[in-house]
Scaffold this motif. Structure first.
Motif, PDB file in Angstrom:
ATOM      1  N   GLU A  99       0.326  71.582  61.593  1.00 25.61           N
ATOM      2  CA  GLU A  99      -0.557  72.740  61.819  1.00 25.61           C
ATOM      3  C   GLU A  99      -1.674  72.395  62.806  1.00 25.61           C
ATOM      4  O   GLU A  99      -2.058  73.213  63.624  1.00 25.61           O
ATOM      5  CB  GLU A  99      -1.159  73.197  60.488  1.00 25.61           C
ATOM      6  CG  GLU A  99      -0.177  73.968  59.624  1.00 25.61           C
ATOM      7  CD  GLU A  99      -0.760  74.321  58.261  1.00 25.61           C
ATOM      8  OE1 GLU A  99      -0.303  75.295  57.673  1.00 25.61           O
ATOM      9  OE2 GLU A  99      -1.666  73.599  57.775  1.00 25.61           O
TER      10      GLU A  99
ATOM     11  N   TYR B  24      12.060  73.067  48.137  1.00 22.47           N
ATOM     12  CA  TYR B  24      10.783  73.364  48.785  1.00 22.47           C
ATOM     13  C   TYR B  24       9.682  72.577  48.073  1.00 22.47           C
ATOM     14  O   TYR B  24       9.594  72.630  46.839  1.00 22.47           O
ATOM     15  CB  TYR B  24      10.438  74.846  48.661  1.00 22.47           C
ATOM     16  CG  TYR B  24      11.389  75.813  49.338  1.00 22.47           C
ATOM     17  CD1 TYR B  24      12.710  75.960  48.893  1.00 22.47           C
ATOM     18  CD2 TYR B  24      10.966  76.613  50.389  1.00 22.47           C
ATOM     19  CE1 TYR B  24      13.576  76.860  49.497  1.00 22.47           C
ATOM     20  CE2 TYR B  24      11.829  77.521  51.004  1.00 22.47           C
ATOM     21  CZ  TYR B  24      13.126  77.640  50.549  1.00 22.47           C
ATOM     22  OH  TYR B  24      13.981  78.536  51.144  1.00 22.47           O
TER      23      TYR B  24
ATOM     24  N   TYR C 172       8.890  71.968  63.052  1.00 21.46           N
ATOM     25  CA  TYR C 172       8.035  72.924  62.331  1.00 21.46           C
ATOM     26  C   TYR C 172       8.281  74.346  62.823  1.00 21.46           C
ATOM     27  O   TYR C 172       8.199  74.617  64.029  1.00 21.46           O
ATOM     28  CB  TYR C 172       6.583  72.508  62.580  1.00 21.46           C
ATOM     29  CG  TYR C 172       5.512  73.452  62.139  1.00 21.46           C
ATOM     30  CD1 TYR C 172       5.300  73.712  60.790  1.00 21.46           C
ATOM     31  CD2 TYR C 172       4.679  74.070  63.071  1.00 21.46           C
ATOM     32  CE1 TYR C 172       4.277  74.568  60.385  1.00 21.46           C
ATOM     33  CE2 TYR C 172       3.651  74.921  62.670  1.00 21.46           C
ATOM     34  CZ  TYR C 172       3.458  75.172  61.330  1.00 21.46           C
ATOM     35  OH  TYR C 172       2.453  76.013  60.933  1.00 21.46           O
ATOM     36  N   LEU C 173       8.612  75.239  61.877  1.00 20.49           N
ATOM     37  CA  LEU C 173       8.641  76.675  62.193  1.00 20.49           C
ATOM     38  C   LEU C 173       7.443  77.274  61.450  1.00 20.49           C
ATOM     39  O   LEU C 173       6.323  77.079  61.871  1.00 20.49           O
ATOM     40  CB  LEU C 173       9.979  77.288  61.756  1.00 20.49           C
ATOM     41  CG  LEU C 173      11.207  76.846  62.568  1.00 20.49           C
ATOM     42  CD1 LEU C 173      12.501  77.295  61.913  1.00 20.49           C
ATOM     43  CD2 LEU C 173      11.131  77.382  64.000  1.00 20.49           C
ATOM     44  N   MET C 174       7.688  77.949  60.307  1.00 21.09           N
ATOM     45  CA  MET C 174       6.549  78.291  59.442  1.00 21.09           C
ATOM     46  C   MET C 174       6.346  77.180  58.410  1.00 21.09           C
ATOM     47  O   MET C 174       5.367  77.146  57.686  1.00 21.09           O
ATOM     48  CB  MET C 174       6.793  79.612  58.720  1.00 21.09           C
ATOM     49  CG  MET C 174       6.534  80.821  59.603  1.00 21.09           C
ATOM     50  SD  MET C 174       6.815  82.341  58.703  1.00 21.09           S
ATOM     51  CE  MET C 174       5.325  82.434  57.723  1.00 21.09           C
ATOM     52  N   ASP C 175       7.342  76.319  58.304  1.00 23.66           N
ATOM     53  CA  ASP C 175       7.345  75.191  57.379  1.00 23.66           C
ATOM     54  C   ASP C 175       7.803  73.962  58.164  1.00 23.66           C
ATOM     55  O   ASP C 175       8.410  74.093  59.225  1.00 23.66           O
ATOM     56  CB  ASP C 175       8.362  75.434  56.251  1.00 23.66           C
ATOM     57  CG  ASP C 175       8.254  76.833  55.669  1.00 23.66           C
ATOM     58  OD1 ASP C 175       7.524  77.004  54.694  1.00 23.66           O
ATOM     59  OD2 ASP C 175       8.876  77.772  56.223  1.00 23.66           O
TER      60      ASP C 175
ATOM     61  N   VAL D 201      10.545  71.184  58.426  1.00 25.61           N
ATOM     62  CA  VAL D 201      11.930  71.160  57.957  1.00 25.61           C
ATOM     63  C   VAL D 201      12.521  69.751  58.086  1.00 25.61           C
ATOM     64  O   VAL D 201      12.453  69.144  59.156  1.00 25.61           O
ATOM     65  CB  VAL D 201      12.799  72.157  58.766  1.00 25.61           C
ATOM     66  CG1 VAL D 201      14.247  72.108  58.292  1.00 25.61           C
ATOM     67  CG2 VAL D 201      12.257  73.571  58.646  1.00 25.61           C
TER      68      VAL D 201
ATOM     69  N   LEU E 238       1.505  79.902  52.294  1.00 25.63           N
ATOM     70  CA  LEU E 238       2.617  80.488  53.046  1.00 25.63           C
ATOM     71  C   LEU E 238       3.633  79.463  53.542  1.00 25.63           C
ATOM     72  O   LEU E 238       4.730  79.831  53.948  1.00 25.63           O
ATOM     73  CB  LEU E 238       2.080  81.248  54.272  1.00 25.63           C
ATOM     74  CG  LEU E 238       1.467  82.617  54.022  1.00 25.63           C
ATOM     75  CD1 LEU E 238       0.867  83.141  55.303  1.00 25.63           C
ATOM     76  CD2 LEU E 238       2.499  83.578  53.482  1.00 25.63           C
ATOM     77  N   SER E 239       3.244  78.193  53.560  1.00 21.88           N
ATOM     78  CA  SER E 239       4.102  77.183  54.175  1.00 21.88           C
ATOM     79  C   SER E 239       4.448  76.059  53.200  1.00 21.88           C
ATOM     80  O   SER E 239       3.638  75.693  52.355  1.00 21.88           O
ATOM     81  CB  SER E 239       3.413  76.579  55.398  1.00 21.88           C
ATOM     82  OG  SER E 239       3.168  77.586  56.351  1.00 21.88           O
ATOM     83  N   ASN E 240       5.645  75.547  53.366  1.00 23.70           N
ATOM     84  CA  ASN E 240       6.144  74.463  52.517  1.00 23.70           C
ATOM     85  C   ASN E 240       6.670  73.339  53.401  1.00 23.70           C
ATOM     86  O   ASN E 240       6.734  73.474  54.614  1.00 23.70           O
ATOM     87  CB  ASN E 240       7.313  74.968  51.671  1.00 23.70           C
ATOM     88  CG  ASN E 240       6.943  76.125  50.782  1.00 23.70           C
ATOM     89  OD1 ASN E 240       6.457  75.929  49.683  1.00 23.70           O
ATOM     90  ND2 ASN E 240       7.151  77.347  51.252  1.00 23.70           N
TER      91      ASN E 240
ATOM     92  N   LYS F 247      10.168  75.487  44.762  1.00 21.66           N
ATOM     93  CA  LYS F 247      11.393  76.310  44.705  1.00 21.66           C
ATOM     94  C   LYS F 247      12.581  75.396  44.966  1.00 21.66           C
ATOM     95  O   LYS F 247      12.463  74.449  45.754  1.00 21.66           O
ATOM     96  CB  LYS F 247      11.287  77.371  45.802  1.00 21.66           C
ATOM     97  CG  LYS F 247      12.398  78.391  45.850  1.00 21.66           C
ATOM     98  CD  LYS F 247      12.096  79.394  46.975  1.00 21.66           C
ATOM     99  CE  LYS F 247      13.228  80.359  47.192  1.00 21.66           C
ATOM    100  NZ  LYS F 247      12.982  81.269  48.319  1.00 21.66           N
TER     101      LYS F 247
END
Lengths: 133, 187
Positions: free
Chosen positions: A50, A84, A121-124, A126, A91-93, A73
């Protein structure tokens, strides 16, 4: 002498050819056989991406990372297992695609260490080919 | 790069949250499957990612996809290495994106079980190069949720992906891309 050189040449071609075929067909290594490059918590890993995605990419892309965190999750569908780990950002994992479909899925809330290869990294963040330690 | 990523994130967040108060339905997945397949006389090459992000607004028909290039997994190590380092330059250009619209959104009833064909158009960005594409997708709505799949071809040369002449016959000029996703409702 000439025959000897021809035989050595043929043997060299054969060895190089076999090496080429071996390299060409070599399977991707299992995560189990890979050494851990970094150990970090899920929240810390996410915050690195981030804060400065380019810098984080230069450090973590393609690296084997052992990530610690709490399972938020876990799902199994379409022949894939995904875990997750929660972070301080709701919002992010940090998301893991497990390598071995026989691996037992962790319970939500469990504290785990998961080893995987960082893909970015996208929204999380990976990680793929992952394994729960 | 950071600026561009922020714009992508804002677009996704706008689709997710933008009109929640109007009652619009949003669907998403963080585990979308994308497979690409290259068929050539010498060998077939297939790679799969199970971690694409996608967001769908069932009111406006807006649809977005994003995938990390390094998340594609191959069977052979050398193929994966060449794909990332030589062809896709995935350390420099780590993502591929699609942003588009379902043109016949009025024909797809997301709260009624059935199978619907969606006409989709939009911009596909691969290797930092954007092209307009048109394709169709099948949306299957059932009590289990919304499942979508699509398949289309792209020309390698359109996306400025350079294949060295020594392996040109191993890789098809046209690659088939297949997409499969189970959408979750965003609440």
């Amino acid at each position: 002498m000439r025959t000897k050189i021809i035989w050595i040449g043929l043997a060299l071609i054969l060895v190089l050819g076999l090496f080429g075929i071996f390299e060409f067909n070599k399977k991707v290594k299992s995560i189990n056989d890979m050494k851990v490059d970094f150990e970090i918590s899920a929240s810390e890993l996410l915050s690195k991406f981030e804060n400065d995605e380019n810098l984080a990419n230069s450090i973590y892309l393609d690296k084997v990372i052992l990530v610690s965190g709490i399972v938020s999750k876990s799902e199994e569908k379409d022949n894939k297992k995904t875990v997750y780990l929660s972070t301080e950002n709701e919002l992010s994992n940090v998301i893991f695609q497990l390598e071995d479909m026989n691996q037992k899925m962790p319970e939500i809330g469990a504290v785990v260490n998961i080893k995987g290869i960082c893909t970015g990294y996208l929204m999380d963040v990976v990680l793929v080919r992952a394994m729960i330690k | 790069m950071r600026h561009k990523n922020l714009i992508n994130l804002m677009l996704i967040l706008t689709i997710l949250f933008g009109s929640t108060w109007l009652g619009a339905q949003k669907y998403f997945s963080k585990t979308g499957e994308i497979v690409f397949f290259s068929k050539s006389p010498i060998e077939n090459i297939e790679a799969k990612s199970n971690s694409a992000n996608t967001v769908l607004d069932s009111d406006s028909g807006k649809i977005q996809w994003a995938v990390l290039i390094k998340s594609f997994e191959f069977e052979k190590a050398l193929m994966q290495e060449h794909f990332n380092e030589n062809y896709m330059e995935s350390s420099k250009i780590p993502k591929a994106n699609f942003s588009g619209n379902i043109e016949n959104i009025e024909n797809i009833i997301f709260n009624t079980a059935g199978e619907y064909t969606a006409n989709i158009s939009g911009t596909l960005e691969i290797h930092g190069v954007s092209h307009e594409i048109k394709t169709t997708a099948i949306f299957k709505v059932s009590e289990k949720g919304i499942h979508a799949n699509s398949s289309f071809n792209v020309l390698v040369a359109d996306y400025d992906i350079k294949i060295p002449s020594v392996v040109r016959n191993n890789i098809a000029e046209e690659i088939q891309i297949s997409i499969n996703v189970e959408y979750e409702e965003f609440k």
